[in-house]
Design a protein around this motif. Structure first.
Motif, mmCIF file in Angstrom:
data_model
loop_
_atom_site.group_PDB
_atom_site.id
_atom_site.type_symbol
_atom_site.label_atom_id
_atom_site.label_comp_id
_atom_site.label_asym_id
_atom_site.label_seq_id
_atom_site.Cartn_x
_atom_site.Cartn_y
_atom_site.Cartn_z
ATOM 1 N N ASN A 1 62.289 95.834 -20.491
ATOM 2 C CA ASN A 1 62.959 97.122 -20.706
ATOM 3 C C ASN A 1 63.557 97.666 -19.008
ATOM 4 N N ARG A 2 63.574 98.896 -19.303
ATOM 5 C CA ARG A 2 64.697 99.441 -18.382
ATOM 6 C C ARG A 2 63.748 100.009 -17.221
ATOM 7 N N ALA A 3 62.820 100.009 -17.746
ATOM 8 C CA ALA A 3 61.855 101.066 -16.450
ATOM 9 C C ALA A 3 61.509 99.822 -15.644
ATOM 10 N N VAL A 4 60.902 98.852 -16.125
ATOM 11 C CA VAL A 4 61.294 97.277 -15.273
ATOM 12 C C VAL A 4 62.276 96.728 -14.240
ATOM 13 N N ARG B 1 64.872 97.068 -9.063
ATOM 14 C CA ARG B 1 66.258 97.967 -8.045
ATOM 15 C C ARG B 1 66.097 98.355 -7.318
ATOM 16 N N SER B 2 65.308 99.359 -6.737
ATOM 17 C CA SER B 2 64.214 99.980 -5.632
ATOM 18 C C SER B 2 63.633 99.680 -5.273
ATOM 19 N N LEU B 3 62.782 98.330 -5.570
ATOM 20 C CA LEU B 3 61.372 98.106 -4.475
ATOM 21 C C LEU B 3 61.958 97.765 -2.952
ATOM 22 N N ALA B 4 62.809 96.947 -2.485
ATOM 23 C CA ALA B 4 63.525 97.276 -0.919
ATOM 24 C C ALA B 4 63.860 98.604 -0.232
ATOM 25 N N CYS C 1 56.664 101.456 -8.148
ATOM 26 C CA CYS C 1 56.246 101.854 -9.561
ATOM 27 C C CYS C 1 56.454 103.072 -9.355
ATOM 28 N N ARG C 2 55.905 103.477 -8.307
ATOM 29 C CA ARG C 2 54.998 105.791 -8.714
ATOM 30 C C ARG C 2 56.236 106.032 -8.531
ATOM 31 N N ALA C 3 57.859 105.174 -7.950
ATOM 32 C CA ALA C 3 58.496 106.262 -7.540
ATOM 33 C C ALA C 3 59.440 106.338 -9.108
ATOM 34 N N ALA C 4 59.637 104.773 -9.251
ATOM 35 C CA ALA C 4 59.900 104.834 -11.262
ATOM 36 C C ALA C 4 59.528 104.904 -12.122
ATOM 37 N N GLY C 5 57.883 106.261 -12.306
ATOM 38 C CA GLY C 5 57.917 106.951 -12.990
ATOM 39 C C GLY C 5 56.285 106.386 -13.117
ATOM 40 N N VAL C 6 56.336 105.120 -13.106
ATOM 41 C CA VAL C 6 54.852 104.171 -13.557
ATOM 42 C C VAL C 6 53.566 105.490 -12.938
ATOM 43 N N GLU D 1 49.893 97.717 -14.523
ATOM 44 C CA GLU D 1 49.269 96.892 -14.461
ATOM 45 C C GLU D 1 50.216 95.573 -14.913
ATOM 46 N N PRO D 2 50.927 95.739 -15.833
ATOM 47 C CA PRO D 2 51.754 95.253 -16.817
ATOM 48 C C PRO D 2 53.161 94.590 -15.834
ATOM 49 N N TYR D 3 53.106 96.035 -14.841
ATOM 50 C CA TYR D 3 54.901 95.923 -14.220
ATOM 51 C C TYR D 3 54.096 95.300 -13.136
ATOM 52 N N LEU D 4 53.171 95.207 -12.402
ATOM 53 C CA LEU D 4 52.979 94.529 -11.449
ATOM 54 C C LEU D 4 52.711 93.239 -11.286
#
Length: 90
Positions: free
Chosen positions: A38-41, A46-49, A58-63, A69-72
């Motif tokens: 999905n695009r959220a992942v 893309r923003s990790l760095a 994750c928070r910055a991506a709106g999670v 947990e599923p994202y991590l």
């Protein structure tokens, strides 16, 4: 071992190709292909760095924290396959 409380980034040999379902990641060194479902992942990856740790990305991506947990888990799988590598300490 993936630690969500540290900084991560895409491996320099990984190319990202956005797709309607999310994205394809290709590692030119290992020749591994990974699918982001999905695009959220994709937004998180893309923003990790730009963030000090995976949870902040994750928070910055709106999670929200309770939904991370599923994202991590997905980030951990990517780290295990060397698509993601730890950020260098500064």
């Amino acid at each position: 071992m993936f630690d969500p409380d540290r900084g991560w980034r895409l491996h320099p040999q990984v190319a990202v190709r956005p797709e309607p379902f999310g994205a394809l990641l290709y590692h030119f060194g290992t020749r591994k292909l990974s699918f982001l479902k999905n695009r959220a992942v994709l937004k998180v990856v893309r923003s990790l760095a730009e963030h000090p740790d995976a949870r902040s990305a994750c928070r910055a991506a709106g999670v929200d924290d309770g939904e991370q947990e599923p994202y991590l888990h997905a980030l951990g799988v990517l780290a295990d396959s060397t698509m993601l590598v730890p950020q260098e300490t500064r």
